[in-house]
Motif scaffolding. Structure first.
Motif, PDB file in Angstrom:
ATOM      1  N   ARG A 158     -34.310  52.944 -56.867  1.00  0.00           N
ATOM      2  CA  ARG A 158     -34.807  54.277 -56.492  1.00  0.00           C
ATOM      3  C   ARG A 158     -35.620  54.223 -55.187  1.00  0.00           C
ATOM      4  N   HIS A 159     -36.415  53.166 -55.056  1.00  0.00           N
ATOM      5  CA  HIS A 159     -37.190  52.986 -53.816  1.00  0.00           C
ATOM      6  C   HIS A 159     -36.250  52.883 -52.608  1.00  0.00           C
ATOM      7  N   LEU A 160     -35.155  52.168 -52.757  1.00  0.00           N
ATOM      8  CA  LEU A 160     -34.219  51.996 -51.644  1.00  0.00           C
ATOM      9  C   LEU A 160     -33.527  53.317 -51.303  1.00  0.00           C
ATOM     10  N   THR A 210     -30.726  49.043 -48.290  1.00  0.00           N
ATOM     11  CA  THR A 210     -30.525  47.674 -48.798  1.00  0.00           C
ATOM     12  C   THR A 210     -31.705  46.748 -48.474  1.00  0.00           C
ATOM     13  N   HIS A 211     -32.766  47.232 -47.841  1.00  0.00           N
ATOM     14  CA  HIS A 211     -33.713  46.344 -47.146  1.00  0.00           C
ATOM     15  C   HIS A 211     -34.435  45.335 -48.046  1.00  0.00           C
ATOM     16  N   ASP A 212     -34.590  45.638 -49.321  1.00  0.00           N
ATOM     17  CA  ASP A 212     -35.304  44.698 -50.220  1.00  0.00           C
ATOM     18  C   ASP A 212     -34.363  43.957 -51.168  1.00  0.00           C
ATOM     19  N   ILE A 213     -33.054  44.060 -50.951  1.00  0.00           N
ATOM     20  CA  ILE A 213     -32.109  43.693 -52.004  1.00  0.00           C
ATOM     21  C   ILE A 213     -32.104  42.210 -52.349  1.00  0.00           C
ATOM     22  N   ALA A 247     -39.916  54.594 -43.045  1.00  0.00           N
ATOM     23  CA  ALA A 247     -39.198  55.091 -44.226  1.00  0.00           C
ATOM     24  C   ALA A 247     -39.489  54.208 -45.436  1.00  0.00           C
ATOM     25  N   ASP A 248     -39.560  52.911 -45.213  1.00  0.00           N
ATOM     26  CA  ASP A 248     -39.913  51.994 -46.309  1.00  0.00           C
ATOM     27  C   ASP A 248     -41.317  52.308 -46.820  1.00  0.00           C
ATOM     28  N   SER A 249     -42.249  52.493 -45.905  1.00  0.00           N
ATOM     29  CA  SER A 249     -43.630  52.777 -46.319  1.00  0.00           C
ATOM     30  C   SER A 249     -43.723  54.080 -47.105  1.00  0.00           C
TER      31      SER A 249
HETATM   32 FE   LIG Z   1     -39.204  48.324 -49.435  1.00  0.00          FE
END
Ligand SMILES: [Fe+2]
Length: 212
Positions: free
Chosen positions: A46-48, A72-75, A149-151
């Motif tokens: 959900r975060h992604l 996909t940044h934390d995958i 966007a991640d933050s």
């Molecule tokens: Fe993240």
């Protein structure tokens, strides 16, 4: 406190703080559809997905590579054996952990994209990997937006995860608050910094009852 979507800032009653949330963005490309299906089993999927929504909220013209990078940044965390950090003692901006995490995600996504025949031919893999590798730090040509966007998505979606760091004994409540503050303060895009303010306030409030 209340929430609103997109630019619909509504207030009601005595509420003074309005949280603007990114709207949920439809997926128009086959490769993004496949990416979202691929990340679905990840506990923080959900975060992604929300990071993608926030990216498009910040930049309607975000490139396909940037959209794939945020979603996909934390995958790498879905796959065992990745880098670890001690939440109680390490700095939140610890570059050794953050670069190892980000570059491992870029590597995992590279392997996945290579296997996506019929959908990835128009995607620049090196650009996706550049943006993923910079997602914790920001940088040129869209990397600041990916980081923002991640933050924003972190502050919106991961309050419960951060609470569990405290209740599960991984770090104390002060360190948990510091993580939320770090995620807001590292943002380099002015519009995103403003959007983060009420989200940070709400995230900190979610830890209040744990304060000793
Ligand atoms: Fe993240």
């Amino acid at each position: 406190m209340t929430t609103s979507h997109d630019h619909d800032d509504l207030e009601s009653g005595p509420v003074t703080t309005v949280i603007t949330l990114a709207r949920e963005e439809p997926v128009a490309t086959e490769i993004e559809r496949r990416a979202i299906a691929w990340i679905a089993p990840y506990s923080q999927a959900r975060h992604l997905v929300r990071a993608r929504d926030w990216l498009l909220h910040l930049d309607r013209n975000a490139t396909l590579e940037a959209r794939l990078a945020v979603v996909t940044h934390d995958i790498e965390r879905m796959f065992p054996g990745g880098p670890t950090m001690n939440k109680a003692t390490d700095r939140w901006d610890d570059p050794h952990y953050l670069y190892a995490h980000a570059s491992r995600s870029a590597e995992v996504v590279g392997v996945w994209l290579h296997s996506q025949h019929g959908a990835s031919e128009d995607v620049s893999l090196s650009e996706v990997q550049r943006l993923i590798t910079l997602h914790e730090f920001g940088g040129l040509d869209g990397a600041d937006l990916v980081q923002a966007a991640d933050s924003l998505s972190f502050l919106e979606t991961l309050q419960d995860v951060v609470r569990r760091w405290v209740t599960g004994g991984e770090c104390d409540v002060e360190k948990a608050c510091a993580k939320h503050r770090y995620m807001a303060q590292r943002i380099r895009v002015p519009k995103a910094r403003r959007l983060a303010e009420p989200l940070l306030e709400r995230a900190l409030a979610s830890l209040e009852d744990l304060q000793g």
